[in-house]
Every structure is written in structure tokens, then in C-alpha cells.
Write an enzyme that holds these catalytic residues in place. Sequence first.
Site, short mmCIF file in Angstrom:
data_model
loop_
_atom_site.label_atom_id
_atom_site.label_comp_id
_atom_site.label_asym_id
_atom_site.label_seq_id
_atom_site.Cartn_x
_atom_site.Cartn_y
_atom_site.Cartn_z
N LYS A 140 107.84 96.72 37.30
CA LYS A 140 106.94 96.13 36.31
C LYS A 140 107.77 95.87 35.05
O LYS A 140 107.43 96.27 33.93
CB LYS A 140 105.78 97.12 36.07
N ASP A 167 102.24 94.59 40.48
CA ASP A 167 100.83 94.29 40.77
C ASP A 167 100.69 93.16 41.77
O ASP A 167 99.91 93.22 42.73
CB ASP A 167 100.04 94.01 39.47
N ASP A 218 105.38 105.79 44.73
CA ASP A 218 104.27 106.64 45.16
C ASP A 218 103.09 105.76 45.57
O ASP A 218 102.53 105.92 46.66
CB ASP A 218 103.89 107.54 43.97
#
Length: 406
Positions: A218, A272, A296
Site C-alpha cells: 500500500k 486493496d 496476514d
Amino acid sequence: MTSESGAIRFENGSPVVPDKPTLLYIKGDGIGPEITEAALRVIDAAVAKAYAGSKSINWLEVPAGISAEKEHGSRFPESSSNMVKEYRILLKGPLETPVGTGIRSINVHIRMLLDLYANVRPVKYVQGIESPLRNPQNVDLVVFRENTDDIYRGIEWQYDSKQAAKVRELIRSFGIEIEDDTGIGIKPIGRQKTERVARMAIRYAIERKRRSVTIMHKGNIMKYTEGAFKEWVYALALREFRSSIVTEDELNKAYEGKMPEGKILLNDRIADNMLQQLVTRPESYDVILAPNLNGDYVSDEAGALIGDIGIIGSENLGDSGAMFEAAHGTAPKYAGLNVANPTGIINAGALMLDYMGWNEAAASIRSAIDTAMKNKTVTQDIARYMSIEPVGTKEYADALISIISK
Ligand code: NAP
């Protein structure tokens, strides 16, 4: 020369395995004891069949979790840390991490103790399992999650602590406004830690002839942590693996979009976007390389794509140690009922055998799992979607052992 028995040693980052090594196991909490016992029996049967007695494992239990707290007054006593440091390879049942208390995750503690910097999770669809996808057979991913850096280092302070107040003051001294009711968490991502996991993932992709490595980040928002992670991976790949790698930019400019034979595509995707694309077109992804928190999330999403997180095994790897475990947790509601699916930790055992170079035994475990699935010998988590009678945890392990031993 390999010795006959004792601990696995390491030479230049590779394990040197005696024919009768001592390996550690942790039973775990919740469903842990049942599934771990099933896994040990299946692994022993596979080793016995593959090597006709010339190889075997001497299992040594490490006290950990709720049972260790009752017996030794600690969920991970000093003596357990010493065993882990001495033997360095372990198969681990899931351990409870209470939410909102001061108890630190034992999983994280062991990863730190052995510097297990990569969590590797292969996720491939198994025919017969009910997946939420229309074409689950397209799911064949390997997630490499950085395991020691990022917010998992636990550098955080409650909003009303002295430390948080001090950090807020420091932030204000940079001319940045921050409210007094703000808790503080620090997200460190370092170059050396990024490079070692990237090296492992790219090497894996080359050795296993995979198609691509995608960096998940990100970096558009967290420029100097996740953005830097991306930049450092590209730089390392071009420095150390130039002849094996084609970047997406090069693919479009130099190869007109057609991948040259025998090369691995290196690209990156913003987290995302990637999480949704994994659902809509999982075939676009192969090896995924992510910092700790993204790793994760994406590991569990990958598990959901194939319909059952209960069957996935994972490995935590360093240069001188390894820990193998199921991807799932302690599933407390099923504890002691002989209904939990032990396939995740059994698959973790197969990864462990591969790691030791005992590939024949690993292959026989995987083949037995496939056969059991074809025979519809499955535990309740899978049987409920097939409207068939399930078998219990123990009976499922018995069935695998009888397939292996034929
Ligand atoms: P979880 O233990 O993975 O369980 C979530 C649900 O997944 C279960 O209720 C069950 O769902 C299903 N499930 C998971 N494993 C299964 C198996 N082997 N067989 C059948 N069903 C299975 O996740 P959680 O409830 O979030 O976590 C519980 C505890 O585990 C927490 O203390 C957490 O910290 C710990 N944990 C430990 C590890 C680890 O040791 N590495 C990893 C994750 C979590 P259904 O209701 O669908 O049947």
C-alpha cells in the site's frame, strides 16, 4: 557426513538432517492436541513406509500454551525457549492468544527466537471442496509473508500512557497536529529484512519454475514503509536475479506483452485492488510477496478462496530454524470433540518433510489426502457441504495411515 541421530544442524542456511533426527512438537490449545496427535501418527506412518525403517523421527514435546501454564506456571517457560533454541525445528499445534491482555503471542515469540523471517503458505485448490468461487481450480498461490518487521514488532502505546504523550509531543515538534486522545503504533519496515524475504521468495519462484512474483503493498499511502518495501524488492531482484526476471514494465516495452520462455514476471499491486482481484481472477496471481500485515490478510483470503482454511499448512523459515503449523487457530468450540480437521497440520508436516529432503514421505501424505477426498472420507467441516456422513479426527488419521501403508 550426516550423523545417525540428534538435532538437525545448519550449514550455510541449509539443514543437515540425520537419519533419525530429534524434532520438536507443541500440542497446542483447543483442538491442538487432537490434530497434532493425528499428524504425528500420519507423518510416522509415511516415513516408515517410504524408508522401511532406515529413517525415523524422535519426537520431543515442548511444553507450551494453557497446559504448560497449569504445569509450569507459564505458557512458554524458559526451559521451552531453551529446547527451541537447541533443536530449532518444530511442528506446532495452534496456540491461543488472548485478546486485549498483556500475554504476548507465543507464535510471534518463537518466530523471533529463531528469526523465522518468512511465513510461506502454499494454497492450491483440492478437488471436492466447496469453494465460494466459480473456478476454484484456478487457485494455485504461494504467499511469502515477511514475518519479523512491520506493526507486528508491537511498538505501540495506549492513548493515556506517558510514552504516547511523549511521542505526540515529538510529532508536534515536527509541526504536525495530533489529538491528545490518540493511541500510537509504529510501523517499522527495514531494507535488510525486506531483502532477505524477497531473496527467499524469488529463489523459490526460480527453483520451482513459477510464473510470477507479485509484490503486494500500500505504497501509495505508506510511502516510506510499504512503498520502500516495493522499491527495495525491485532493486534486489534486478541486482541479484537479473537473468531470471522480467519486470512488468520490461514486458510491455521490450517483449510486447509476451513473456519470454523460462523467465519470471516481477510485478506489484496495491493491496486493496489485489484483494478484490484475487477473488475475481485468482489465475492472475502466483507467488505473492507481502510485508507482515498485508501478508496476514492475504494468507487467510487465499485460504477462503479454496473453501477451507482447515486444510492449509504453512512454514515459518529462517536461515537456521523452521516452524511448521496449520494456517488456522485453536477453533475452541470443537476442542475435545474429535471433529476437527487435522489436514492443515498434516500438510504442515508434509512441508516439514520436504524441508528435510524426505520428499518421498511428503508426497505419500499428499497423495493419501487426495485419495481420502476422492473416497469422501472427510471431517465435518467438509462433509457438511457434501451432505455426507463425516468421520472423526482420529478415524480420518486412521484412514490416511491405511492408504499410506498399502
Ligand atoms: P480459528 O481457530 O482458526 O477458528 C475459526 C473457525 O474456523 C472455527 O470456528 C471453525 O469454523 C473453523 N476451523 C478452523 N480450523 C478448523 C479445523 N481444523 N477443523 C474444523 N474447522 C476449523 O480462528 P479464531 O477463532 O479467530 O481463533 C481462535 C484462537 O486461535 C485465538 O486465540 C487465536 O489467537 C488463535 N490462533 C492461533 C494461530 C496459531 O497458533 N498460529 C493462528 C490463528 C489463530 P466453523 O464455525 O466454520 O466450523
